[in-house]
Write an enzyme that holds these catalytic residues in place. Structure first.
Site, PDB file in Angstrom:
ATOM      1  CG  ASP A 547      -2.080   0.889   1.193  1.00  0.00           C
ATOM      2  OD1 ASP A 547      -2.243   1.596   0.177  1.00  0.00           O
ATOM      3  OD2 ASP A 547      -2.854   0.905   2.164  1.00  0.00           O
ATOM      4  CD  GLU A 550      -0.295   5.638  -3.645  1.00  0.00           C
ATOM      5  OE1 GLU A 550      -1.132   4.748  -3.787  1.00  0.00           O
ATOM      6  OE2 GLU A 550       0.287   5.855  -2.565  1.00  0.00           O
ATOM      7  CG  ASP A 624      -8.104   4.592   0.770  1.00  0.00           C
ATOM      8  OD1 ASP A 624      -7.965   3.358   0.784  1.00  0.00           O
ATOM      9  OD2 ASP A 624      -7.256   5.370   1.217  1.00  0.00           O
TER      10      ASP A 624
END
Length: 970
Positions: A547, A550, A624
């Site tokens: 996770d 980015e 999300d």
């Protein structure tokens, strides 16, 4: 200047949020992220386009090929483009290479000669690279670059143009005009794609920075011209981005001639058919942005960026698809406009009424574009897959159901969920642990109080054939007693700041450093951390979730890493940002392959950030989302977009990550999720527990039915994944893919087909709905999956289907055969040696149907050694046959291993024929032939009645699933 530290007060606030972890650090607002006019290079290129449009026909692009530089040899056209940069006629040299591959793909690459050959002094950053970033190919491209040495110039004017014929049977052409520079790509003589047709090519060349003179006493400082204001630095949200290389963006207009629909460039929370971006009723005012960011509670129907980027776009009209792949990892924006074709559009083909004009803008790097001329979507996906790789063949358990939340609080909690799923007869394969399992957010550790026996927990799951996934993020807690961060620092494997020191930012652990996974030595070190003796408590059934890659940096610009940070090789983060997540995903993928010598299990690694090529490494999810009907509806076009962009192993958090779905929404989301390629329920730490058994009746029973439906269809899904693995096919397919001439269906993105099964799914996506309007794209017969009723349909029209809460609108198209397993089990592992059922759907006419089954051990790499079964099924009249789906394969020469030997006792037990012909009535037995033996099997025929089709069930067929056989009814 950008501050590298927080203020004392804001530090305390952030630390409090990080410590409690009860809510996101920031509530995301749209203004937290840049619009085009807040991004200097986007604003400049959009202004360049506006200026060209305002000038009209008198506009001339300042880019011209130097005729004497042009040549074509061994499948490559090479030349030098001269860019005129001022009224004095001064020019910049831009080498261009147009490569033509054996697969019929053209590649246009433009660099900057000055950067290649001169030592450029960088004023602020001596560690940074001098040339344009040119290493994306090394990380993204894995094949398909073999040159077509038969490509030849067929219409050459040494002073004005070159036409190159290339591709299979010479059906493609590239017409390269010299002055002004442009390229037209043609298929069978018709122009399909144009480069620089509107003259928007803009390659910002290197220039030295000239400091404004110090003002004399009493004089005001001279500000730079407005267009130069963001050349050397710019500020957003209190962060200043220094730009030691100055302006270096690239822009290019790409026109799709005769195409009204364009698709792709995920990920965005909008419709599958991309909208125009220059305003107007129903359009966007902003370009589509590709810049991987952590976007809490993302808004819908928007071109704003999300967590991952694939700069691959397709254009489609009736019976024709073309596409482009923009190989650039920097921040990228794409404008889309459309114009009606004047004159006779029929010359371009059926349905060619509109041109779609696109404008691609990237902050740095090369101009590097691949062109695909189709003519089908599958042609393009296969060739794109040859370049960037196909979807990794997952473990079969990975396509079962995954149960997750932030967070299961202890190993006893995990065991309790596992026990209750069994108690209620709810199948699942994987349970997940979010960040709370760690000791103070230190990855590769366990909270000793809450997870005192992780090995025992894993063993308990393994007894039921289940897996555990734990989260590992790229930010490493900066703590004095943490060995992992000590190694990161001592080995110099962290991302650096603009001054060459290790970058420090804030994420879940507080002060953190980030592994630089562009560094091969850092990857080797990362692999060592996953060894079973290093990451204690993990075992062969433990897998990983990446996770925040980015990367997410809570106190960084736009919640990510500063662009002037430095990576391995001296490249700035601006050059590689969209690749960052993939490099971390790759490092973890490699780590799972090397946990122990001779590791045989396929890895499973979920990623949030991704780029072209990430499909080789695992799965992604849409991030999300929210527990709302709108977000449920948005998940379908988002996943369809992933599939036609080459990354089909995708899903959305079932139930929504943020918030608390009501029982109806939760139930409908499970019904939709049962058809996602990646099927996971997940929830925020503040959300109420929502395991399926907590829903209560009738909801738990309905959700369980949806889960069991998914498990019964696992053989069909696994076969579809095999097609993705070998040919790049999507798992769930939009109508423009399956019915390329049904124009009314091109923009439909709330229903889809599953693989090659003929199963047409339309999840219920609106509150209170008990019907579904399904679009029927053709004249074929469609049967209801559950009761075999013939659906009244009209091609190109919608039909209203009953859809009460306990029903999923699911149709079977005539002419298909698909496999399933009908015995409900607790996990896919426990179904491994169950017998199969084949479902055959007769077409409206002709009595012919086809399908296939691919199966291997679902776990190891033995399929690469021939340990698999791949059968093709055909119904022709009254005979159903099974034979090898690979004519060139001689299965008899494959020495059976343990799994393949065991499969000799796994049979096709039952064949269900929907729409069975009336002449089968009265039959009680069928003839079965296999392996030189013949026997009979019973058949039950049920005639048509009350709108339900006739159907026949052949029981106890008794043929080995991997054998060739023939069943004859009459």
């Amino acid at each position: 200047m950008r501050s590298s530290t927080l203020t004392w007060a804001s530090s305390l606030c952030l630390l409090s949020a990080l410590t409690s972890l009860t809510s996101p650090v920031l509530a995301v607002k749209e203004h937290d992220f840049k619009k085009c006019d807040q991004s200097g290079f986007c604003k400049r290129n959009r202004a360049y386009a506006d200026s060209a449009a305002a000038t009209g026909s008198s506009w001339t692009s300042p880019y011209n090929i130097l005729p004497e530089s042009a040549s074509i040899k061994d499948g490559q056209f090479q030349a030098v483009i001269l860019k005129t940069i001022n009224d004095k006629g001064e020019t910049v040299r831009l080498p261009i290479t147009v490569s033509f591959t054996q697969a019929g793909v053209a590649r246009v690459t433009v660099d900057e000669e000055r950067r290649q050959n001169k030592d450029i002094e960088l004023r602020h950053n001596s560690a940074a690279r001098k040339e344009r970033y040119n290493e994306a190919e090394k990380l993204v491209i894995v094949g398909g670059l073999e040159l077509d040495k038969t490509a030849k110039a067929v219409g050459e004017d040494s002073t004005s143009s070159t036409t190159v014929q290339y591709g299979p049977d010479g059906q493609f052409e590239a017409y390269i005009q010299y002055s002004p520079f442009s390229v037209e790509f043609k298929r069978d003589g018709a122009t399909e794609i144009k480069f620089n047709d509107r003259g928007l090519l803009n390659m910002e060349h290197w220039r030295p920075k000239v400091d404004a003179p110090e003002p004399k006493e009493g004089e005001e400082a001279v500000s730079p011209p407005a267009e130069e204001a963001t050349w050397w630095e710019e500020t957003f949200g209190g962060n200043t981005d220094t730009k030691p290389r100055g302006p270096e963006s690239i822009g290019l207009d790409i026109s799709f001639v005769g195409y009204n629909h364009v698709f792709g460039i995920p990920s965005h929370a909008g419709p599958l058919s991309l909208k125009e971006t220059r305003g107007g009723d129903g359009n966007y005012n902003e370009p589509y942005r590709m810049y991987n960011l952590d976007v809490f509670e993302y808004i819908l129907d928007s071109p704003m960026t999300l967590y991952g980027s694939i700069p691959f776009m397709q254009a489609h009209r009736q019976d024709s698809t073309v596409g482009v792949f923009w190989l650039n990892a920097a921040e990228t924006w794409v404008d889309i406009t459309k114009q009606k074709i004047k004159g006779n559009p029929l010359a371009l083909g059926a349905g060619a009424t509109t041109n779609t004009n696109t404008h691609w803008i990237s902050e740095s790097g090369l101009l590097d574009v691949f062109v695909f001329l189709g003519p089908t979507t599958q042609d393009i996906l296969q060739k794109y897959g040859e370049l960037t790789g196909y979807t990794a063949l997952p473990q079969e358990s990975a396509i079962g159901y995954h149960q997750c939340r932030w967070n299961y609080v202890s190993d006893d909690d995990v065991k309790d969920v596992d026990r209750k799923m069994d108690k209620y007869g709810i199948p699942y394969d994987v349970i997940w642990l979010d960040i709370e399992y760690t000791n103070e957010k230190k990855y590769f550790t366990w909270d000793a109080d809450k997870f005192s026996d992780p090995s025992g927990m894993g063993e308990r799951l393994d007894e039921h054939g289940r897996k555990l996934v734990v989260i590992i993020d790229p930010h490493i807690k900066n703590a004095p007693d943490y060995d992992v961060v000590s190694q990161l620092k001592s080995k110099d494997f962290g991302v650096k700041n603009k001054d060459g020191g290790i970058f420090d930012g804030w994420c879940w652990p507080g002060s953190s450093h980030w592994i630089d996974a562009f560094n091969p030595k850092a990857v080797d070190w990362w692999k060592s951390l996953f060894k079973y003796d290093a990451f204690k408590g993990t075992a062969e059934n433990t897998f990983i979730w990446n996770d925040m890659n980015e990367p997410s940096v809570f106190n960084g610009p736009e919640t990510t890493m500063p662009k002037d940070n430095l990576h391995h090789g001296g490249w700035e983060h601006r050059d590689v940002h969209n690749l960052n997540g993939m490099t971390f995903h790759n490092a973890t993928h490699l780590a799972l392959l090397s946990r122990k010598t001779g590791e045989l299990r396929r890895p499973f690694v979920l990623t949030r950030a991704f780029f072209a090529g990430s499909q080789r490494l695992g799965a992604m999810w849409t991030g999300d989302n929210q527990a709302s009907w709108d977000h449920l509806a948005a998940s379908i076009p988002m996943l369809l977009s992933q599939g036609i962009a080459g990354f089909p192993f995708s899903g959305a958090d079932v139930g929504g990550f943020f918030g608390n779905p009501d029982k109806e929404l939760q139930t409908r989301w499970f019904q939709a999720g049962a058809f996602y390629p990646f099927f996971r329920g997940h929830a925020h730490i503040d959300s109420r527990r929502r395991e399926p058994y907590l829903a209560g009746e009738p909801y738990t029973t309905i959700i369980t039915s949806a889960l069991r439906l998914r498990y019964s269809l696992l053989p069909a899904y696994y076969t579809a994944f095999h097609r993705a693995h070998v040919a790049g096919e999507p798992i769930i397919k939009p109508l423009f893919y399956t019915h390329p001439n049904a124009e009314a269906g091109f923009a439909i993105d709330d229903q889809f087909f599953v693989g090659n099964t003929g199963l047409l799914v339309k999840p219920v996506l609106e509150e209170g709905k008990d019907t579904a309007d399904m679009f029927i794209p053709d004249h074929e017969v469609y049967y209801d999956y559950f009761d075999y009723s013939v659906v009244p349909t009209q091609a190109g029209k919608r039909t209203n289907m009953p859809a009460p809460l306990d029903t999923i609108p699911l149709l079977m198209r005539g002419g298909h055969i698909f496999p399933r397993r009908d015995q409900p089990r607790r996990s896919s592992q426990l179904m491994k040696y169950d017998d199969y059922t084949l479902v055959v759907t007769l077409p409206r006419e002709g009595g012919h149907a086809e399908g296939s089954l691919y199966v291997d051990d679902g776990d190891s790499f033995d399929y690469e050694k021939g340990q698999y079964i791949h059968q093709a099924f055909v119904l022709d009249g009254n005979t159903i046959t099974s034979s090898s789906a690979e004519l060139e394969r001689d299965a008899s020469k494959v020495k059976a291993g343990a799994w393949l030997s065991a499969m000799a006792d796994v049979h096709v037990d039952k064949i269900v024929v929907v729409g069975a012909p009336s002449e089968w009535a009265g039959q009680t037995e069928v003839s079965v032939t296999s392996g030189g033996k013949t026997w009979t099997a019973p058949i039950d025929y049920t005639p048509a009645s009350g709108g339900r089709a006739a159907f026949a069930v052949i029981r106890h067929v008794g043929t080995a699933v991997g054998s060739d056989w023939e069943v004859t009814v009459v």
